[in-house]
Design a protein around this motif. Structure first.
Motif, PDB file in Angstrom:
ATOM      1  N   SER A   1     -49.306  -1.730  16.733  1.00 32.58           N
ATOM      2  CA  SER A   1     -49.131  -2.634  17.870  1.00 32.58           C
ATOM      3  C   SER A   1     -48.083  -2.120  18.848  1.00 32.58           C
ATOM      4  O   SER A   1     -48.259  -2.211  20.072  1.00 32.58           O
ATOM      5  CB  SER A   1     -48.752  -4.027  17.370  1.00 32.58           C
ATOM      6  N   ASN A   2     -46.988  -1.562  18.343  1.00 29.34           N
ATOM      7  CA  ASN A   2     -45.939  -1.054  19.233  1.00 29.34           C
ATOM      8  C   ASN A   2     -46.429   0.122  20.070  1.00 29.34           C
ATOM      9  O   ASN A   2     -46.021   0.286  21.228  1.00 29.34           O
ATOM     10  CB  ASN A   2     -44.717  -0.632  18.417  1.00 29.34           C
ATOM     11  N   ALA A   3     -47.302   0.941  19.515  1.00 28.21           N
ATOM     12  CA  ALA A   3     -47.834   2.073  20.275  1.00 28.21           C
ATOM     13  C   ALA A   3     -48.737   1.606  21.412  1.00 28.21           C
ATOM     14  O   ALA A   3     -48.755   2.196  22.500  1.00 28.21           O
ATOM     15  CB  ALA A   3     -48.600   3.007  19.344  1.00 28.21           C
ATOM     16  N   LEU A   4     -49.482   0.537  21.192  1.00 26.54           N
ATOM     17  CA  LEU A   4     -50.373   0.029  22.239  1.00 26.54           C
ATOM     18  C   LEU A   4     -49.607  -0.679  23.350  1.00 26.54           C
ATOM     19  O   LEU A   4     -50.062  -0.720  24.497  1.00 26.54           O
ATOM     20  CB  LEU A   4     -51.395  -0.927  21.627  1.00 26.54           C
ATOM     21  N   TRP A   5     -48.471  -1.233  23.049  1.00 25.96           N
ATOM     22  CA  TRP A   5     -47.724  -2.017  24.028  1.00 25.96           C
ATOM     23  C   TRP A   5     -46.969  -1.155  25.034  1.00 25.96           C
ATOM     24  O   TRP A   5     -46.323  -1.691  25.943  1.00 25.96           O
ATOM     25  CB  TRP A   5     -46.740  -2.930  23.304  1.00 25.96           C
ATOM     26  N   GLN A   6     -47.048   0.150  24.925  1.00 24.88           N
ATOM     27  CA  GLN A   6     -46.339   1.020  25.860  1.00 24.88           C
ATOM     28  C   GLN A   6     -47.077   1.144  27.195  1.00 24.88           C
ATOM     29  O   GLN A   6     -46.455   1.398  28.226  1.00 24.88           O
ATOM     30  CB  GLN A   6     -46.152   2.412  25.235  1.00 24.88           C
ATOM     31  N   THR A   7     -48.385   0.987  27.184  1.00 29.36           N
ATOM     32  CA  THR A   7     -49.200   1.073  28.413  1.00 29.36           C
ATOM     33  C   THR A   7     -50.148  -0.121  28.429  1.00 29.36           C
ATOM     34  O   THR A   7     -51.307  -0.020  28.020  1.00 29.36           O
ATOM     35  CB  THR A   7     -49.994   2.388  28.443  1.00 29.36           C
ATOM     36  N   LEU A   8     -49.662  -1.241  28.910  1.00 31.50           N
ATOM     37  CA  LEU A   8     -50.446  -2.474  28.838  1.00 31.50           C
ATOM     38  C   LEU A   8     -51.578  -2.510  29.857  1.00 31.50           C
ATOM     39  O   LEU A   8     -52.719  -2.853  29.531  1.00 31.50           O
ATOM     40  CB  LEU A   8     -49.515  -3.675  29.050  1.00 31.50           C
ATOM     41  N   ALA A   9     -51.278  -2.161  31.115  1.00 34.59           N
ATOM     42  CA  ALA A   9     -52.272  -2.327  32.176  1.00 34.59           C
ATOM     43  C   ALA A   9     -53.422  -1.339  32.063  1.00 34.59           C
ATOM     44  O   ALA A   9     -54.554  -1.647  32.445  1.00 34.59           O
ATOM     45  CB  ALA A   9     -51.598  -2.187  33.541  1.00 34.59           C
ATOM     46  N   SER A  10     -53.154  -0.145  31.563  1.00 33.26           N
ATOM     47  CA  SER A  10     -54.183   0.889  31.504  1.00 33.26           C
ATOM     48  C   SER A  10     -54.977   0.873  30.209  1.00 33.26           C
ATOM     49  O   SER A  10     -55.808   1.757  29.983  1.00 33.26           O
ATOM     50  CB  SER A  10     -53.538   2.271  31.680  1.00 33.26           C
ATOM     51  N   LEU A  11     -54.739  -0.105  29.349  1.00 35.99           N
ATOM     52  CA  LEU A  11     -55.458  -0.153  28.078  1.00 35.99           C
ATOM     53  C   LEU A  11     -56.904  -0.581  28.290  1.00 35.99           C
ATOM     54  O   LEU A  11     -57.198  -1.460  29.104  1.00 35.99           O
ATOM     55  CB  LEU A  11     -54.780  -1.129  27.115  1.00 35.99           C
ATOM     56  N   ALA A  12     -57.798   0.053  27.548  1.00 36.49           N
ATOM     57  CA  ALA A  12     -59.202  -0.369  27.551  1.00 36.49           C
ATOM     58  C   ALA A  12     -59.342  -1.636  26.709  1.00 36.49           C
ATOM     59  O   ALA A  12     -58.540  -1.885  25.808  1.00 36.49           O
ATOM     60  CB  ALA A  12     -60.083   0.746  26.994  1.00 36.49           C
ATOM     61  N   PRO A  13     -60.351  -2.463  26.984  1.00 40.67           N
ATOM     62  CA  PRO A  13     -60.494  -3.701  26.205  1.00 40.67           C
ATOM     63  C   PRO A  13     -60.798  -3.455  24.735  1.00 40.67           C
ATOM     64  O   PRO A  13     -60.473  -4.292  23.891  1.00 40.67           O
ATOM     65  CB  PRO A  13     -61.645  -4.426  26.903  1.00 40.67           C
TER      66      PRO A  13
END
Length: 297
Positions: free
Chosen positions: A32-44
């Motif tokens: 979860s911490n790795a995904l929270w570094q780039t919130l806007a550019s994340l794919a659904p």
């Protein structure tokens, strides 16, 4: 959770189980911490995780595509923004961003339902597998039967807890999908210009997974007073079909009277006698006037 009636969750108890405090594992927190570094550019949806799970699309197309906007509500928005052709997203930048955000939430939630489906099926398989081991209890020695029985009971309890977690995950995925649909509905209703009472009554209609708005949305929209005037102003009002006029039956006396009455009616080609046209008065200074004057004298 209500007691399920299907064969997948029928081993779960309707009573709320006791809470078990489990620590958050470092591996889960790391993901979860790795995904929270780039919130806007994340794919659904994670492409790596998407390859591991699959659900048949036949009869479940709503799990692969977001519901398309429909109903007269979308036409109201298009008319308000002077769009000649219907557009699935409005021209307003803020509303377009919110609509895109709602689509992302819907796709992520539908993928969570995929994962919950796999967890539930595997959890039930594990529970059945532990139950099938009981037939080997008689083949063991007496001092081994007690330990074997405890092991089977503990494995069955763990499998039941896993199945309960899968059911709760599916429940939360359904809640998230409902929130995404509600968000997109609220956006389109807000842009339609309808009153808050009309928006509330239309927003809470059931979701039939076929489109964004339910089939009865247009019917209910025509029944509301304020939306009735709005649709009529924009030229979108479709009146209800006219009821057939009731024809009164003639009595026998009226029927005979009308039969003889038609015989005395004048035919259409009847021409009146031409009336005599009055001669115009002679103009002063004309020859006719002079002759008339001479005759008088």
């Amino acid at each position: 959770m209500e007691e399920p009636s299907d064969s997948l969750f029928n081993v779960l108890s309707s009573l709320a189980p006791g809470r078990v405090a489990l620590p958050l594992h470092k591996g889960v927190a790391k993901i979860s911490n790795a995904l929270w570094q780039t919130l806007a550019s994340l794919a659904p949806i994670s492409k790596r995780a998407e390859c591991k799970y699959f659900v048949s699309a036949m009869g479940h197309e709503y799990l692969y595509t977001h519901p398309a906007p429909n109903s007269l509500v979308v036409k109201l928005v298009n008319h308000r923004e002077w769009q000649r052709q219907p557009d699935p997203t409005s021209k307003n930048k803020d509303s377009r961003r919110l609509d895109s955000f709602g689509r992302k939430i819907y796709l992520s939630s539908s993928f969570q339902l995929w994962v919950a489906n796999h967890q539930a099926l595997l959890g039930r398989y594990e529970f059945n597998l532990w139950g099938s081991l009981r037939k080997f209890e008689d083949s063991l020695q007496k001092h081994e039967r007690k330990e074997f029985k405890v092991l089977v009971e503990e494995g069955s309890a763990a499998a039941r807890a896993t199945l309960q977690a899968a059911a709760d995950a599916a429940d939360m995925a359904g809640w998230s999908m409902a929130s995404a649909v509600s968000l997109r509905r609220a956006l389109w209703l807000l842009l339609s210009g309808l009153s808050s009472e009309a928006q509330t009554s239309l927003q809470d209609l059931p979701f039939d997974v076929k489109a964004l708005f339910a089939e009865q949305t247009d019917t209910k929209l025509h029944g509301l007073k304020d939306s009735h005037m709005t649709l009529q102003t924009l030229g979108l009002y479709v009146p209800a079909p006219a009821k057939p006029k009731f024809k009164t039956q003639q009595t026998p006396a009226q029927a005979t009277h009308s039969k003889y009455e038609t015989a005395y009616k004048k035919p259409r080609d009847y021409k009146r006698c031409p009336q005599r046209q009055s001669q115009p008065a002679p103009k002063p200074g004309s020859s006719m006037g002079k002759q008339a004057g001479k005759r008088r004298f």
